[in-house]
Design an enzyme around this catalytic site. Structure first.
Site, PDB file in Angstrom:
ATOM      1  N   ARG A   1      -0.982   9.576  -0.251  1.00  8.73           N
ATOM      2  CA  ARG A   1      -2.066  10.096  -0.920  1.00  8.73           C
ATOM      3  C   ARG A   1      -2.159  11.339  -1.223  1.00  8.73           C
ATOM      4  NH1 ARG A   1      -6.547   6.209   2.623  1.00  8.73           N
ATOM      5  NH2 ARG A   1      -5.948   4.583   1.419  1.00  8.73           N
TER       6      ARG A   1
ATOM      7  N   HIS B   1     -12.180  12.123   1.961  1.00  3.54           N
ATOM      8  CA  HIS B   1     -11.864  10.533   2.392  1.00  3.54           C
ATOM      9  C   HIS B   1     -11.972  10.666   4.001  1.00  3.54           C
ATOM     10  CE1 HIS B   1     -11.337   6.371   1.900  1.00  3.54           C
ATOM     11  NE2 HIS B   1      -9.937   6.555   2.768  1.00  3.54           N
TER      12      HIS B   1
ATOM     13  N   PHE C   1       0.895  -1.166   0.146  1.00  5.62           N
ATOM     14  CA  PHE C   1       0.035   0.039   0.028  1.00  5.62           C
ATOM     15  C   PHE C   1       0.960   1.337   0.102  1.00  5.62           C
ATOM     16  CE2 PHE C   1      -4.508   0.996   1.148  1.00  5.62           C
ATOM     17  CZ  PHE C   1      -5.104   0.005   0.365  1.00  5.62           C
TER      18      PHE C   1
ATOM     19  N   LEU D   1     -15.373   5.290  -3.482  1.00  2.40           N
ATOM     20  CA  LEU D   1     -13.706   5.109  -3.437  1.00  2.40           C
ATOM     21  C   LEU D   1     -13.443   3.845  -4.491  1.00  2.40           C
ATOM     22  CD1 LEU D   1     -11.274   6.173  -1.750  1.00  2.40           C
ATOM     23  CD2 LEU D   1     -11.517   3.554  -0.405  1.00  2.40           C
TER      24      LEU D   1
ATOM     25  N   GLN E   1      -8.133  14.527   4.459  1.00  2.00           N
ATOM     26  CA  GLN E   1      -7.403  13.842   3.176  1.00  2.00           C
ATOM     27  C   GLN E   1      -8.261  13.727   2.278  1.00  2.00           C
ATOM     28  OE1 GLN E   1      -6.610   9.362   3.653  1.00  2.00           O
ATOM     29  NE2 GLN E   1      -4.418   9.987   3.527  1.00  2.00           N
TER      30      GLN E   1
ATOM     31  N   GLU F   1      -7.008   1.785  -2.910  1.00  2.00           N
ATOM     32  CA  GLU F   1      -5.669   1.994  -3.188  1.00  2.00           C
ATOM     33  C   GLU F   1      -4.963   0.379  -3.503  1.00  2.00           C
ATOM     34  OE1 GLU F   1      -3.775   4.693  -0.796  1.00  2.00           O
ATOM     35  OE2 GLU F   1      -2.161   3.404  -0.518  1.00  2.00           O
TER      36      GLU F   1
ATOM     37  N   HIS G   1      -8.537  11.505  -1.022  1.00  2.00           N
ATOM     38  CA  HIS G   1      -8.106  10.037  -1.618  1.00  2.00           C
ATOM     39  C   HIS G   1      -7.810  10.556  -3.000  1.00  2.00           C
ATOM     40  CE1 HIS G   1      -7.734   5.927  -2.734  1.00  2.00           C
ATOM     41  NE2 HIS G   1      -7.661   5.451  -1.330  1.00  2.00           N
TER      42      HIS G   1
ATOM     43  N   ARG H   1      -2.900  10.477   6.517  1.00  2.00           N
ATOM     44  CA  ARG H   1      -2.605   9.175   6.831  1.00  2.00           C
ATOM     45  C   ARG H   1      -2.310   8.190   5.750  1.00  2.00           C
ATOM     46  NH1 ARG H   1      -6.380   4.843   6.284  1.00  2.00           N
ATOM     47  NH2 ARG H   1      -8.142   6.120   5.519  1.00  2.00           N
TER      48      ARG H   1
HETATM   49  C1  LIG Z   1     -14.527   3.752   1.283  1.00  2.00           C
HETATM   50  C2  LIG Z   1     -13.588   3.757   2.396  1.00  2.00           C
HETATM   51  C3  LIG Z   1     -12.624   2.742   2.427  1.00  2.00           C
HETATM   52  C4  LIG Z   1     -11.783   2.714   3.471  1.00  2.00           C
HETATM   53  N1  LIG Z   1     -10.573   1.795   3.258  1.00  2.00           N
HETATM   54  C5  LIG Z   1      -9.797   1.727   4.389  1.00  2.00           C
HETATM   55  C6  LIG Z   1      -8.816   0.645   4.285  1.00  2.00           C
HETATM   56  O1  LIG Z   1      -8.660   0.021   3.552  1.00  2.00           O
HETATM   57  N2  LIG Z   1      -7.951   0.733   5.530  1.00  2.00           N
HETATM   58  C7  LIG Z   1      -8.053   1.496   6.621  1.00  2.00           C
HETATM   59  O2  LIG Z   1      -7.156   1.468   7.337  1.00  2.00           O
HETATM   60  N3  LIG Z   1      -8.925   2.578   6.339  1.00  2.00           N
HETATM   61  C8  LIG Z   1      -9.780   2.596   5.417  1.00  2.00           C
HETATM   62  N4  LIG Z   1     -10.805   3.527   5.446  1.00  2.00           N
HETATM   63  C9  LIG Z   1     -11.127   4.471   6.714  1.00  2.00           C
HETATM   64  C10 LIG Z   1     -11.743   3.836   7.510  1.00  2.00           C
HETATM   65  O3  LIG Z   1     -12.495   2.796   7.186  1.00  2.00           O
HETATM   66  C11 LIG Z   1     -12.409   4.819   8.502  1.00  2.00           C
HETATM   67  O4  LIG Z   1     -11.670   5.561   8.999  1.00  2.00           O
HETATM   68  C12 LIG Z   1     -12.733   4.066   9.899  1.00  2.00           C
HETATM   69  O5  LIG Z   1     -13.750   3.013   9.519  1.00  2.00           O
HETATM   70  C13 LIG Z   1     -13.792   4.819  10.881  1.00  2.00           C
HETATM   71  O6  LIG Z   1     -13.988   3.830  12.017  1.00  2.00           O
HETATM   72  P1  LIG Z   1     -14.533   4.550  13.219  1.00  2.00           P
HETATM   73  O7  LIG Z   1     -14.754   3.459  14.287  1.00  2.00           O
HETATM   74  O8  LIG Z   1     -13.890   5.745  13.740  1.00  2.00           O
HETATM   75  O9  LIG Z   1     -16.080   5.070  12.920  1.00  2.00           O
HETATM   76  P2  LIG Z   1     -17.051   4.736  11.812  1.00  2.00           P
HETATM   77  O10 LIG Z   1     -17.048   3.118  11.402  1.00  2.00           O
HETATM   78  O11 LIG Z   1     -17.318   5.639  10.742  1.00  2.00           O
HETATM   79  O12 LIG Z   1     -18.291   4.617  12.798  1.00  2.00           O
HETATM   80  C14 LIG Z   1     -19.003   5.736  13.254  1.00  2.00           C
HETATM   81  C15 LIG Z   1     -19.932   5.367  14.217  1.00  2.00           C
HETATM   82  O13 LIG Z   1     -20.393   6.379  15.043  1.00  2.00           O
HETATM   83  C16 LIG Z   1     -21.990   6.377  14.900  1.00  2.00           C
HETATM   84  N5  LIG Z   1     -22.283   8.010  15.045  1.00  2.00           N
HETATM   85  C17 LIG Z   1     -21.758   9.063  14.440  1.00  2.00           C
HETATM   86  N6  LIG Z   1     -22.296  10.232  14.884  1.00  2.00           N
HETATM   87  C18 LIG Z   1     -23.198   9.682  15.650  1.00  2.00           C
HETATM   88  C19 LIG Z   1     -24.263  10.235  16.768  1.00  2.00           C
HETATM   89  N7  LIG Z   1     -24.412  11.818  16.686  1.00  2.00           N
HETATM   90  N8  LIG Z   1     -25.012   9.550  17.489  1.00  2.00           N
HETATM   91  C20 LIG Z   1     -24.802   8.161  17.452  1.00  2.00           C
HETATM   92  N9  LIG Z   1     -24.093   7.429  16.793  1.00  2.00           N
HETATM   93  C21 LIG Z   1     -23.152   8.310  15.962  1.00  2.00           C
HETATM   94  C22 LIG Z   1     -22.164   5.914  13.677  1.00  2.00           C
HETATM   95  O14 LIG Z   1     -23.564   5.656  13.625  1.00  2.00           O
HETATM   96  C23 LIG Z   1     -21.384   4.868  13.473  1.00  2.00           C
HETATM   97  O15 LIG Z   1     -21.778   3.739  14.120  1.00  2.00           O
HETATM   98  C24 LIG Z   1     -11.843   3.603   4.395  1.00  2.00           C
HETATM   99  C25 LIG Z   1     -12.557   4.667   4.088  1.00  2.00           C
HETATM  100  C26 LIG Z   1     -13.496   4.727   3.195  1.00  2.00           C
HETATM  101  C27 LIG Z   1     -14.555   5.601   3.302  1.00  2.00           C
END
Ligand SMILES: Cc1cc2nc3c(=O)[nH]c(=O)nc-3n(C[C@H](O)[C@H](O)[C@H](O)COP(=O)(O)OP(=O)(O)OC[C@H]3O[C@@H](n4cnc5c(N)ncnc54)[C@H](O)[C@@H]3O)c2cc1C
Ligand code: SF4
Ligand code: SF4
Ligand code: FES
Lengths: 277, 603
Positions: free
Chosen positions: B314, B380, B125, B255, B239, B258, B241, B415
Site C-alpha cells: 500500500r 487508514h 491482495f 474506503l 498507513q 483493495e 490506504h 501493514r
Molecule cells: C474501511 C476499512 C476496511 C478495512 N478492511 C480490512 C480488511 O479487509 N482486512 C483487514 O485485515 N483489515 C481491514 N481493515 C483494518 C481493520 O478493520 C482494523 O484494523 C481492525 O478492525 C481493528 O480492530 P480492533 O479490534 O483492533 O479495533 P476496532 O474494531 O476498531 O474496535 C475498537 C473498539 O474499542 C472501543 N473503544 C475505543 N476507545 C474506547 C474507549 N476510550 N472506551 C471504551 N471503548 C473504546 C471501540 O468502541 C470499539 O469497540 C479495514 C479498516 C477500515 C477502516
C-alpha cells in the site's frame, strides 16, 4: 433551492418537540452530513448515533420524512421537499433526540439458542458448497440497524408484544441458523411457541425498509413458517426433506440452550396477553 | 460540577477488556472460556466496532487456492511488506496461527465464500505472494464481528456498551488494575476494578481530515497506555490506504477495498495510462510484471506470470498516486481512476464487490459496472502502538495487555491488506491467555487509587463549568487540518516542527473548551472527552516522524527520501516518565538465523 430546513425532533423520555434548523445545501451530501453540520454549528448537543457513514454498521437509523432509513445512505438530493423531518425510531423508547434505547434487541439476541455445528471432516475442517450457503449468506448481510424491528406493526403498535415476539431481525437470524448447513439445533417449536413467529402476518413492511435488501419476508419468514408447520404436523415429510441432520426438539428443550431466558415459558402457541391485529 | 467518590459506582471483574472489535471479542472469548468473569466495554453499540467495516478479507495461508502457500511464505511477505521493521516473533506467530483462527471462525458459524471443492475461497491482495485472503464478498469484517459477537453472547460475557473509558487506573505500586469511564446515554461515571486489563481500542484515523475510520478511532488506547507509562513503538508509521473515495466531498476518505484490484481492477491516470508500471521499486522488481500483458495473465495463473504492480504494498501505491496527482495527471476531483468496469462483467462486479457497487451508486451516483471510480489516499491504519511481548501481548506496565490495532510491532512500517483481521484473532486470543494467566496469579483484590479516578472524572467534567469557551468541534477541525496538511503521507522536517507547535497551541486551547447542555448523550461533550487522546496521539506520531530521518513503509520523508539501513535496525520508543515525554531508538529484536535464511535471496 439552495437552502434546506431540517425539522428535527428534540427531547428525551419526558417528552420534546420539533426544532427547525435552516442550512445551505451542499452538493452530494447525505442526511447524516447535514445533521453533523447542525451539531458543529447550531446545536452542539443534538444527539444521534453513527459510526461508519457508509451503510455498513447500522448505527444511524431514524425516520426521515416518516420512512425508517439510514441517515448516512439517504442522499439529500433524493428527498423532494425543502423541509425534511427527522424523528427517532418510534418502536423503541427515547433516550435523547434521535437516539433510542434499542436494548430490546440485545435481550432478544440472547433468547436464541446459538449456532451448534456437527462433526467436522477427519482433517478437522468443514466442507460446504457455495450453493448451499447462498441463502444463509444473504441473512448474514444484516447490519443490525433494527429498521425492520422499528417498522413492524406487531411491536410498533403493541408494546406488550415485545415480550413474545423476536421480530423480523431475529427471524432473519433464526433463518440463518436454520439454513446453515452445519447447524444441528431444531428451533422450530421454539419459534412457534415462544418467539412469536405466528404473529407476523406477512405485510412485508420489513423487507421494504431493509437497507441490505434482504428479502426478509419471502426468503426468511415464509420458509420458516413452512418449516414450523412441517415440524408440528408432518414430521415424516420434514425428515424426508432434511436428511435427518437435526433431531426434533420441543420449544422448552431448545430454549434451554439459549444464553439467557426472559421470555415467558408457560405459553403454548399464542399467549393470551399478546395482541393480534 | 465537582465529582466526589460517592458519585462513582464501581464494578469488579477478573478481566476488563476495553474495545469490542475483533481483538477485544476474541480476547474475551478466551478469558471467559477459562471461567473468568469478563467485562467488555465499548464506545458504540455492541457489534458496531470498526471491525465491522473491514471489507477485503482475512489473510491466512490455508493453501486452499495455492497449495504451495504456507506460513513461511506468509511470514516473508509480512516482513517485507513491513520493511523489516516488524517484531519478527509476532509476524511468525501470526503467520503460523492465522489458519487455525480462520477455521475456528468457521466452526463458530462464519460463512466464508467457497472454492469449487467446498473449502474456504481465498482472494489476491497487495503484497501477498499467493491468493490468501479468506473473505465474504467485500464484507468480511461484518461476518467476523457477528460471529464473535454471537459467540460472546452465548458465553455470558458482560458487555458495557456506549461506555467510554477516560483513564486507566493503577494501584499504589503501579500495576494497572482498573479504569474509569462514563455511560454515554446518562453521563454517569463508572469505575471498573480488574486483575488484568486488555486494551483493544483500535485505530487513530480521526485526527486526520480524510480517513476511512469512524468517529471511534481517536487513539484512546494509545493515549491511555502512554499515560500510565507504557512503551509505545513505531508511532510514526501510519498507513495511508491508496484508494479512498475522493468525491463527493462529504464521503472523501471512505474506503474502496483493495479487493477491487485483487479481483482485476487497475489504476489509470488522466492519460488512461496504467501508471503503476512506472513505480516498481527495486525491492519488488524481480517478482513484479513489467508489461500489461504479463500483469493480466497473472490474475489467471500465478505460476507463469509475475504479479501486477497495481498490487504492490500500500505504501508504494499511495505514493505513486500522490505523485501522479502532483504531476497534473489526476482525475477531475484530485484522485486517479480505478477501473473495474472494463475488466469484469457487470454481474461479476455485483457478485464479487456488492458493497462497493452500492457505495458508489448510492453515495456518488457512479455505476462502477460502467464507469471508473475516482480514488486517492486516505488515512487508514496505525502500525505503531503499545509495545507488547509477542507471546502474551503484555505491555511494559504490569497488568496491562494490548491486542489489535492498538498494539505495535506486528506490521512494522507498513501493514499488508488482510493482515489486520488475522492479527485481531491471533493476538486477541493470545492476549486473552496472557491476561488470564496474569489474573489467576493475582492474589488479593485490585485496588486502583481513587485519587486518579477523581482527577480523570473532574477533568472530563470541566467543559461544563466553563460557559463561553471554545467549541470542541472547532478544535477538532483545526487538529484534523493540521495533521492532514503537515503530518500526512509525505513529510518534511519544517512541516513536522510546525505541526508540533500547532499541537501545543491546541493543547492550551483544550483547557478552554466548553460545552452546553447536559451530560446525557451529548455529542459535543463526548467529543470534548475524545480530544485529549487525539492530541496526545498526534503528538506521538509527529515526534516519531521527526526522529525517523528516512523513508520507510508508511513513513515518507521528502527530505530523507531513501531508507537508511542503520535506522532500519531500530524502533523509536516513546514513553512518559515523571511527566517527561521521551523518545529514543532501541534495537529491533534479533531474528534467528533459520528465519533470516528466508530473506537471503535479497540484495
Ligand atoms: C474501511 C476499512 C476496511 C478495512 N478492511 C480490512 C480488511 O479487509 N482486512 C483487514 O485485515 N483489515 C481491514 N481493515 C483494518 C481493520 O478493520 C482494523 O484494523 C481492525 O478492525 C481493528 O480492530 P480492533 O479490534 O483492533 O479495533 P476496532 O474494531 O476498531 O474496535 C475498537 C473498539 O474499542 C472501543 N473503544 C475505543 N476507545 C474506547 C474507549 N476510550 N472506551 C471504551 N471503548 C473504546 C471501540 O468502541 C470499539 O469497540 C479495514 C479498516 C477500515 C477502516
Ligand atoms: S412481514 Fe411480518 S415481520 Fe415483517 S413487518 Fe410485516 S408483520 Fe412484521
Ligand atoms: S434485517 Fe435488514 S432491516 Fe433488519 S436489522 Fe438487518 S439489515 Fe436492518
Ligand atoms: S453510520 Fe454506519 S450505517 Fe450509517
Amino acid at each position: 433551492m439552495t437552502e434546506v430546513t431540517m425539522n428535527i425532533w428534540r427531547g428525551d423520555s419526558n417528552g420534546g418537540n420539533f426544532e427547525q434548523y435552516k442550512l445551505e445545501r451542499v452538493e452530494g451530501e447525505v442526511v447524516l452530513d447535514v445533521v453533523h453540520r447542525i451539531q458543529a454549528t447550531l446545536a452542539p448537543d443534538l444527539a444521534c448515533r453513527w459510526n461508519c457513514k457508509a451503510g455498513k454498521c447500522g448505527s444511524c437509523s431514524a425516520e426521515i420524512d416518516g420512512k425508517p432509513s439510514l441517515m448516512c445512505m439517504t442522499r439529500m438530493d433524493t428527498l423532494p421537499n425543502d423541509t425534511i423531518t427527522i424523528t427517532p425510531m418510534k418502536t423503541f423508547p427515547i433516550i435523547k433526540d434521535l437516539v433510542t434505547d434499542v436494548s430490546f434487541n440485545y435481550v432478544m439476541a440472547r433468547q436464541i439458542p446459538p449456532f451448534t455445528p456437527g462433526k467436522p471432516q477427519p482433517d478437522g475442517t468443514y466442507r460446504m458448497q457455495q450453493v448451499d450457503i447462498d441463502r444463509a449468506q444473504e441473512f448474514h448481510k444484516c447490519i443490525e440497524c433494527f429498521l425492520c424491528q422499528d417498522v413492524c406493526h406487531v411491536i410498533r403498535d403493541h408494546e406488550v408484544n415485545k415480550l413474545y415476539y423476536a421480530g423480523p431481525r431475529f427471524f432473519v437470524k433464526l433463518a440463518s441458523l436454520e439454513m446453515h448447513p452445519l447447524d444441528t439445533v431444531d428451533r422450530r417449536a421454539l419459534m412457534r411457541e415462544y418467539l412469536g413467529l405466528g404473529f407476523c402476518n406477512i405485510t412485508k413492511c420489513c423487507t421494504e425498509v431493509c437497507p441490505e435488501h434482504i428479502k426478509i419476508t419471502d426468503n426468511a419468514i415464509i420458509p420458516l413458517k413452512e418449516r414450523v408447520v412441517d415440524a408440528s404436523y408432518d414430521p415424516i415429510a420434514w425428515l424426508g426433506r432434511k436428511i435427518r441432520r437435526k433431531s426434533k426438539m420441543t420449544a422448552q428443550e431448545a430454549y434451554e440452550l439459549a444464553p439467557a431466558r426472559v421470555a415467558p415459558t408457560s405459553l403454548d402457541g399464542i399467549p393470551a396477553t399478546a395482541v393480534e391485529d | 460540577m465537582n465529582i466526589v467518590a460517592s458519585d462513582i459506582t464501581s464494578q469488579s471483574f477478573d478481566i476488563l477488556i476495553i474495545g469490542a472489535g475483533g481483538a477485544g471479542l476474541r480476547a474475551a472469548i478466551e478469558t471467559r472460556s477459562r471461567g473468568l468473569s469478563t467485562a467488555v466495554v465499548c464506545k458504540s453499540l455492541f457489534g458496531k466496532a470498526h471491525t465491522v467495516m473491514a471489507e477485503g478479507g482475512i489473510a491466512a495461508s490455508l493453501g486452499n487456492v495455492y497449495p504451495e502457500d504456507g506460513w513461511k511464505v506468509h511470514f516473508r511477505d509480512t516482513m517485507r511488506g513491513g520493511k523489516m521493521l516488524n517484531n519478527w516473533r509476532m509476524a511468525q506467530l501470526h503467520a503460523q496461527e492465522a489458519p487455525d483462527r480462520v477455521l475456528e471462525l468457521e466452526a463458530w458459524g462464519a460463512l466464508f465464500d467457497r472454492t469449487e471443492d467446498g473449502r474456504i475461497h481465498q482472494r489476491d491482495f497487495g503484497g501477498h505472494k499467493y491468493a490468501r485472503l479468506a473473505h465474504v464478498g467485500d464484507r468480511t469484517g461484518l461476518e467476523m464481528i457477528r460471529t464473535l459477537q454471537y459467540k460472546a453472547i452465548s458465553m455470558g460475557i458482560e458487555v458495557f456498551m456506549e461506555c467510554k473509558i477516560l483513564r486507566l487506573l493503577t494501584d499504589s505500586s503501579g500495576n494497572v488494575c482498573g479504569a474509569i469511564g462514563y455511560w454515554r446515554p446518562s453521563g454517569d461515571l463508572i469505575l471498573f476494578k480488574a486483575k488484568a486489563v486488555i486494551l483493544a481500542t483500535g485505530g487513530i484515523g480521526k485526527s486526520w481530515k480524510y480517513t476511512s475510520n469512524s468517529w471511534e478511532s481517536t487513539g484512546d488506547g494509545h493515549a491511555l497506555a502512554f499515560q500510565v507509562g507504557a512503551d509505545m513503538i513505531d508511532m510514526e508509521c501510519v498507513q495511508f490506504h491508496p484508494t479512498g473515495m475522493v468525491w463527493p466531498l462529504s464521503v472523501r476518505g471512505l474506503l474502496v477495498t483493495e479487493g477491487v484490484r485483487g479481483d482485476g481492477g487497475v489504476l489509470r491516470n488522466s492519460n488512461n495510462e496504467r501508471f503503476m508500471f512506472n513505480y516498481i521499486p527495486d525491492m519488488f522488481r524481480a517478482e513484479t510484471a513489467d508489461t500489461e500483458e504479463e500483469a493480466d495473465r497473472w490474475y489467471a495463473d500465478h505460476s507463469s506470470a509475475r504479479r501486477t504492480p497495481d498490487l504492490l504494498p500500500r505504501d508504494e501505491v499511495a505514493r505513486a498516486i500522490n505523485s501522479e496527482v502532483k504531476a497534473g495527471r489526476g482525475s477531475p476531483h484530485g484522485g486517479v481512476f480505478l477501473d473495474i468496469a472494463t475488466r469484469l462483467t457487470p454481474d461479476e462486479i455485483k457478485r464479487k464487490l456488492p458493497s462497493m457497487y452500492t457505495q458508489f451508486l448510492e453515495l456518488a451516483g457512479v455505476d462502477i459496472t460502467r464507469q471508473p471510480m475516482e480514488v486517492g489516499p486516505t488515512c487508514h491504519y496505525m502500525m505503531g502502538g503499545v509495545r507488547v511481548d509477542a507471546e502474551t501481548e503484555a505491555a511494559t506496565v504490569p497488568g496491562l495487555f494490548a491486542a489489535g490495532e492498538v498494539a505495535g510491532g506486528m506490521h512494522g512500517a507498513n501493514r499488508l491488506g488482510g493482515n489486520s483481521l488475522s492479527d485481531l484473532v491471533v493476538f486477541g486470543r493470545r492476549a486473552g491467555i496472557g491476561a488470564a494467566d496474569h489474573a489467576e496469579g493475582f492474589s488479593g483484590t485490585p485496588e486502583p487509587e481513587m485519587g486518579q479516578a477523581l482527577e480523570a472524572a473532574n477533568e472530563a467534567m470541566r467543559p461544563f463549568n466553563d460557559e463561553n469557551g471554545e467549541s470542541p468541534y472547532t478544535l477538532q477541525a483545526d487538529l484534523q487540518d493540521c495533521m492532514q496538511r503537515l503530518v500526512g503521507i509525505i513529510r518534511t522536517e519544517a512541516e513536522l516542527r510546525q505541526a508540533l507547535e500547532k499541537i501545543s497551541e491546541l493543547k492550551d486551547r483544550l483547557g478552554r473548551v466548553s460545552v452546553n447542555g447536559g451530560k446525557q448523550y451529548n455529542p459535543s461533550w463526548n467529543l470534548a472527552t475524545d480530544l485529549p487522546s487525539m492530541l496526545s496521539l498526534s503528538e506521538m506520531v509527529t515526534r516519531g516522524a521527526l526522529e525517523r530521518k528516512e523513508s520507510r513503509g508508511g513513513h515518507t520523508r521528502d527530505d530523507y527520501p531513501q531508507p537508511d539501513p542503520e535506522l532500519g535496525k531500530v524502533n523509536f520508543v516513546q514513553r512518559k516518565r515523571d511527566g517527561e515525554h521521551s523518545i529514543q531508538p532501541e534495537p529491533l529484536l534479533k531474528m534467528p538465523d533459520e528465519l533470516k535464511a528466508l530473506f537471503e535471496d535479497e540484495h
